[in-house]
Every structure is written in C-alpha cells, then in structure tokens.
Design a protein around this motif. Structure first.
Motif, PDB file in Angstrom:
ATOM      1  N   UNK A  50       0.866  -1.178   0.000  1.00 58.24           N
ATOM      2  CA  UNK A  50       0.000   0.000   0.000  1.00 58.24           C
ATOM      3  C   UNK A  50       0.905   1.231   0.000  1.00 58.24           C
ATOM      4  N   UNK A  51       0.617   2.161  -0.883  1.00 56.47           N
ATOM      5  CA  UNK A  51       1.443   3.372  -0.973  1.00 56.47           C
ATOM      6  C   UNK A  51       1.166   4.267   0.228  1.00 56.47           C
ATOM      7  N   UNK A  52       2.122   4.295   1.157  1.00 52.03           N
ATOM      8  CA  UNK A  52       2.032   5.119   2.357  1.00 52.03           C
ATOM      9  C   UNK A  52       3.380   5.799   2.591  1.00 52.03           C
ATOM     10  N   UNK A  53       3.426   6.781   3.477  1.00 50.95           N
ATOM     11  CA  UNK A  53       4.699   7.446   3.795  1.00 50.95           C
ATOM     12  C   UNK A  53       5.742   6.525   4.424  1.00 50.95           C
ATOM     13  N   UNK A  54       5.348   5.338   4.842  1.00 49.79           N
ATOM     14  CA  UNK A  54       6.286   4.384   5.429  1.00 49.79           C
ATOM     15  C   UNK A  54       7.510   4.171   4.543  1.00 49.79           C
ATOM     16  N   UNK A  57      11.013   6.051   4.603  1.00 50.08           N
ATOM     17  CA  UNK A  57      12.061   5.730   5.571  1.00 50.08           C
ATOM     18  C   UNK A  57      13.221   4.967   4.944  1.00 50.08           C
ATOM     19  N   UNK A  58      12.969   4.246   3.846  1.00 52.76           N
ATOM     20  CA  UNK A  58      14.050   3.451   3.265  1.00 52.76           C
ATOM     21  C   UNK A  58      14.155   3.530   1.751  1.00 52.76           C
ATOM     22  N   UNK A  59      13.285   4.313   1.106  1.00 51.05           N
ATOM     23  CA  UNK A  59      13.376   4.542  -0.340  1.00 51.05           C
ATOM     24  C   UNK A  59      13.437   6.052  -0.545  1.00 51.05           C
ATOM     25  N   UNK A  60      14.379   6.542  -1.323  1.00 51.23           N
ATOM     26  CA  UNK A  60      14.411   7.985  -1.585  1.00 51.23           C
ATOM     27  C   UNK A  60      13.054   8.450  -2.128  1.00 51.23           C
ATOM     28  N   UNK A  61      12.592   9.584  -1.645  1.00 49.01           N
ATOM     29  CA  UNK A  61      11.256  10.073  -1.964  1.00 49.01           C
ATOM     30  C   UNK A  61      10.989  10.139  -3.465  1.00 49.01           C
ATOM     31  N   UNK A  62      11.976  10.548  -4.228  1.00 43.09           N
ATOM     32  CA  UNK A  62      11.772  10.677  -5.673  1.00 43.09           C
ATOM     33  C   UNK A  62      11.768   9.329  -6.405  1.00 43.09           C
ATOM     34  N   UNK A  65       7.473   6.171  -6.251  1.00 41.39           N
ATOM     35  CA  UNK A  65       6.479   5.786  -7.259  1.00 41.39           C
ATOM     36  C   UNK A  65       7.025   4.716  -8.198  1.00 41.39           C
ATOM     37  N   UNK A  66       8.243   4.908  -8.674  1.00 42.30           N
ATOM     38  CA  UNK A  66       8.838   3.930  -9.588  1.00 42.30           C
ATOM     39  C   UNK A  66       9.065   2.588  -8.896  1.00 42.30           C
ATOM     40  N   UNK A  70       6.950  -1.359  -9.499  1.00 37.55           N
ATOM     41  CA  UNK A  70       7.489  -2.695  -9.778  1.00 37.55           C
ATOM     42  C   UNK A  70       6.720  -3.782  -9.041  1.00 37.55           C
ATOM     43  N   UNK A  71       5.983  -3.403  -7.987  1.00 41.87           N
ATOM     44  CA  UNK A  71       5.178  -4.372  -7.241  1.00 41.87           C
ATOM     45  C   UNK A  71       3.806  -4.578  -7.869  1.00 41.87           C
ATOM     46  N   UNK A  72       3.348  -3.656  -8.690  1.00 38.43           N
ATOM     47  CA  UNK A  72       2.010  -3.734  -9.271  1.00 38.43           C
ATOM     48  C   UNK A  72       1.738  -5.058  -9.985  1.00 38.43           C
ATOM     49  N   UNK A  73       2.663  -5.573 -10.801  1.00 36.30           N
ATOM     50  CA  UNK A  73       2.384  -6.837 -11.497  1.00 36.30           C
ATOM     51  C   UNK A  73       2.215  -8.042 -10.561  1.00 36.30           C
ATOM     52  N   UNK A  74       2.690  -7.940  -9.339  1.00 44.97           N
ATOM     53  CA  UNK A  74       2.529  -9.044  -8.384  1.00 44.97           C
ATOM     54  C   UNK A  74       1.093  -9.169  -7.904  1.00 44.97           C
ATOM     55  N   UNK A  75       0.340  -8.091  -8.009  1.00 40.89           N
ATOM     56  CA  UNK A  75      -1.059  -8.067  -7.573  1.00 40.89           C
ATOM     57  C   UNK A  75      -1.947  -8.408  -8.773  1.00 40.89           C
TER      58      UNK A  75
END
Length: 117
Positions: A50-54, A57-62, A65-66, A70-75
């Motif tokens: 789920x896209x949240x501010x979490x 903490x470990x992925x650069x903000x910019x 989205x990209x 990459x997780x979208x096809x898993x769903x």
C-alpha cells in the motif's frame, strides 16, 4: 480491529495477538470467540503493498512511485493499494453491513492471497 456492538462507542484497537495466529489458537482461545458473548466483533485487515509514507524511511522520496510500480504486477488487480483501499475495508467492517462478521481476516491485497497455491 475490535468493534464494540453493545451500545457503547465503536473502537478500533490493535490485537494482543497477531491476526495470523488467531486461527491457530484453540477454538475457545480465539479473540472472536472470547468476545462474542459481549457482542464484540474481532476482525482484522491484511493489506499487501500500500502506498504510504512508510516507504520514505528506506526509499528515496523521488524513487517511491517507480519502486512501488514494480510491485504492481505481483497483484492480480495490477496495482498497489492506497490508504483509501484499506480504510474502505475497515469502514465496511465497522458498519452495520458487517454486523454478523467476526473472527475473520479480510485480505485487502489486490488478489494476492486469492492467487496463492
């Protein structure tokens, strides 16, 4: 999530036991079973990505989205979830429409669990 249906205010609380363990507990020890006599329903939601501010903490903000893309096809539904997806599921569980639902874990995961072998 615990829902009090005895006339008091509705509450959402965290469970004292991981929802993943609820169904492994002896029947009489399950939170939904213990609370049912008090008209308290015990349910949980199990979200996937789920896209949240979490993620900040470990992925650069910019790059968030990209990276999440990459997780979208898993769903099976082809996208990651949103906070609104999870909130809508919780709102449903708190509603009168779910008044006869207790002891369930609702997968809010874009179909991931439906596709598991």
């Amino acid at each position: 999530m615990t829902t009090d249906r005895s006339g008091g205010p509705t509450r959402c609380t965290s469970a004292s036991r991981s929802p993943a363990r609820w169904n492994r507990a002896p029947t009489e020890d399950r939170p939904s079973r213990r609370q049912a006599g008090h008209q308290i329903r015990v349910n949980a939601v199990a979200p996937a990505v789920v896209k949240t501010p979490l993620y900040e903490k470990f992925i650069p903000k910019d790059e968030i989205d990209a990276t999440l893309a990459t997780f979208a096809p898993l769903h099976p539904l082809g996208r990651v979830g949103t906070p609104a997806d999870v909130a809508n599921a919780i709102t449903f569980l708190l509603s009168e429409q779910a008044s006869w639902i207790t002891g369930t874990i609702l997968n809010v995961d874009g179909g991931i669990m439906a596709g598991r072998n």
